[in-house]
Design a protein around this motif. Sequence first.
Motif, PDB file in Angstrom:
ATOM      1  N   GLU A   1       1.932   2.430  11.227  1.00 56.19           N
ATOM      2  CA  GLU A   1       2.605   2.131   9.962  1.00 56.19           C
ATOM      3  C   GLU A   1       2.934   3.415   9.209  1.00 56.19           C
ATOM      4  O   GLU A   1       4.046   3.587   8.690  1.00 56.19           O
ATOM      5  N   ALA A   2       1.969   4.328   9.138  1.00 56.01           N
ATOM      6  CA  ALA A   2       2.181   5.589   8.423  1.00 56.01           C
ATOM      7  C   ALA A   2       3.329   6.389   9.030  1.00 56.01           C
ATOM      8  O   ALA A   2       4.176   6.937   8.313  1.00 56.01           O
ATOM      9  N   LEU A   3       3.387   6.446  10.350  1.00 50.44           N
ATOM     10  CA  LEU A   3       4.444   7.195  11.020  1.00 50.44           C
ATOM     11  C   LEU A   3       5.803   6.542  10.804  1.00 50.44           C
ATOM     12  O   LEU A   3       6.823   7.218  10.667  1.00 50.44           O
ATOM     13  N   GLN A   4       5.798   5.230  10.778  1.00 41.69           N
ATOM     14  CA  GLN A   4       7.042   4.502  10.548  1.00 41.69           C
ATOM     15  C   GLN A   4       7.598   4.795   9.155  1.00 41.69           C
ATOM     16  O   GLN A   4       8.793   5.054   8.987  1.00 41.69           O
ATOM     17  N   TYR A   5       6.720   4.785   8.155  1.00 41.04           N
ATOM     18  CA  TYR A   5       7.164   5.079   6.793  1.00 41.04           C
ATOM     19  C   TYR A   5       7.636   6.527   6.675  1.00 41.04           C
ATOM     20  O   TYR A   5       8.625   6.822   5.986  1.00 41.04           O
TER      21      TYR A   5
ATOM     22  N   GLY B   1      11.606   8.292   5.779  1.00 40.15           N
ATOM     23  CA  GLY B   1      11.915   9.230   4.705  1.00 40.15           C
ATOM     24  C   GLY B   1      10.850   9.353   3.643  1.00 40.15           C
ATOM     25  O   GLY B   1      10.993  10.159   2.714  1.00 40.15           O
ATOM     26  N   SER B   2       9.774   8.570   3.752  1.00 41.28           N
ATOM     27  CA  SER B   2       8.709   8.659   2.753  1.00 41.28           C
ATOM     28  C   SER B   2       7.942   9.965   2.904  1.00 41.28           C
ATOM     29  O   SER B   2       7.663  10.406   4.020  1.00 41.28           O
ATOM     30  N   ALA B   3       7.596  10.548   1.777  1.00 41.11           N
ATOM     31  CA  ALA B   3       6.899  11.836   1.780  1.00 41.11           C
ATOM     32  C   ALA B   3       5.398  11.604   1.906  1.00 41.11           C
ATOM     33  O   ALA B   3       4.672  11.558   0.914  1.00 41.11           O
TER      34      ALA B   3
ATOM     35  N   VAL C   1       0.850  -1.200   0.000  1.00 41.59           N
ATOM     36  CA  VAL C   1       0.000   0.000   0.000  1.00 41.59           C
ATOM     37  C   VAL C   1       0.887   1.252   0.000  1.00 41.59           C
ATOM     38  O   VAL C   1       0.672   2.199  -0.775  1.00 41.59           O
ATOM     39  N   HIS C   2       1.874   1.228   0.866  1.00 43.29           N
ATOM     40  CA  HIS C   2       2.809   2.357   0.963  1.00 43.29           C
ATOM     41  C   HIS C   2       3.514   2.585  -0.370  1.00 43.29           C
ATOM     42  O   HIS C   2       3.617   3.733  -0.855  1.00 43.29           O
ATOM     43  N   ASN C   3       4.000   1.517  -0.992  1.00 47.77           N
ATOM     44  CA  ASN C   3       4.694   1.660  -2.272  1.00 47.77           C
ATOM     45  C   ASN C   3       3.756   2.211  -3.350  1.00 47.77           C
ATOM     46  O   ASN C   3       4.174   2.999  -4.200  1.00 47.77           O
TER      47      ASN C   3
END
Length: 328
Positions: free
Chosen positions: A213-217, A221-223, A195-197
Amino acid sequence: MQRFTSLLHRLMPALLLSAVAAAPAVALAAYPEQPIRMIVAYAPGGGTDILARTAAQFVAKHLGGNASVVVVNRPGAGGAIGFAELAKAPADGYTIGFINTPNVLTIPMERKSSFHWQDFDLLGNLVDDPGNFSVHADSPYKSLKELVDHAKANPGAVSYGTTGIGSDDHISALMLERAAGIKMTHVPFKGAAEVHNGLVGKQITVASMNIGEALQYAKGGSALRQLGQMSTARTALAPQVPTFKEQGYDIVMASLRGVAAPKGLPSAVREQLVTAVQKAAADPEFQAKAAGFFAPLRYLPPPAYAAELKEAEAGFRQLWQAMPWGEK
């Protein structure tokens, strides 16, 4: 007869010696004598997978001896493949796994399945992670209202990724559609990492995933930009992210992630595993590592865990009657 008695007398010392030599081996045999498999019903790199790989180390540590716990990923069908494999495994203590709500509760409602949560020996819950909507940092949507307004004006134009049909991510998005009077396009994936990708690659508009999960990504460094979290109040993990309720949509959804085994474990083995999970949850080193990847810990012992699953199942059955979420 006399010859037989004489032969028996000559053999007796050897028989006794063999029995004595064998006795310690039986007495010293202790669980676990081989590696334990820990089944994760989602793809590598997601919240459950990362939690499982960390928890596995501490469960092994608190089992003691030379215990080892090896994570095995069995993704697909919203978790159904992994849950089914776990339920059907031998109840010998050498296969354990994570079960996730609501999937483990909702899949048997949606379709014929080979498992039910009561088919597991519950060993303890570890995490309670609220849902979240995230968009790409380049997205024009700065709030849930802006996203809803666009979806209302352009039915089907907003696509959202989830970890599968009947997941907390999916059901919460359907609840928003119903509450806001909008229609979005569902794109199911095999795990949160996918989902993140999909979001980072701009293949989807919104990632519906858990806030941890969102905070971890984002930390990696994910925008990403979080539009809202589905907790009753802002969590300590993300005090800057408003709740859906604050933004006019009374949607509360979270995922329990707990450890279970096939039903029917030997009582002594079950006790060892329950104790190891409890000690792992209380281990300061485990808690520190969990905080590092934003896993909101909430330990529940088996009886309390069972009570929560029973209550949640009743709620999802009512929701299923009012708003079936299976794909058409």
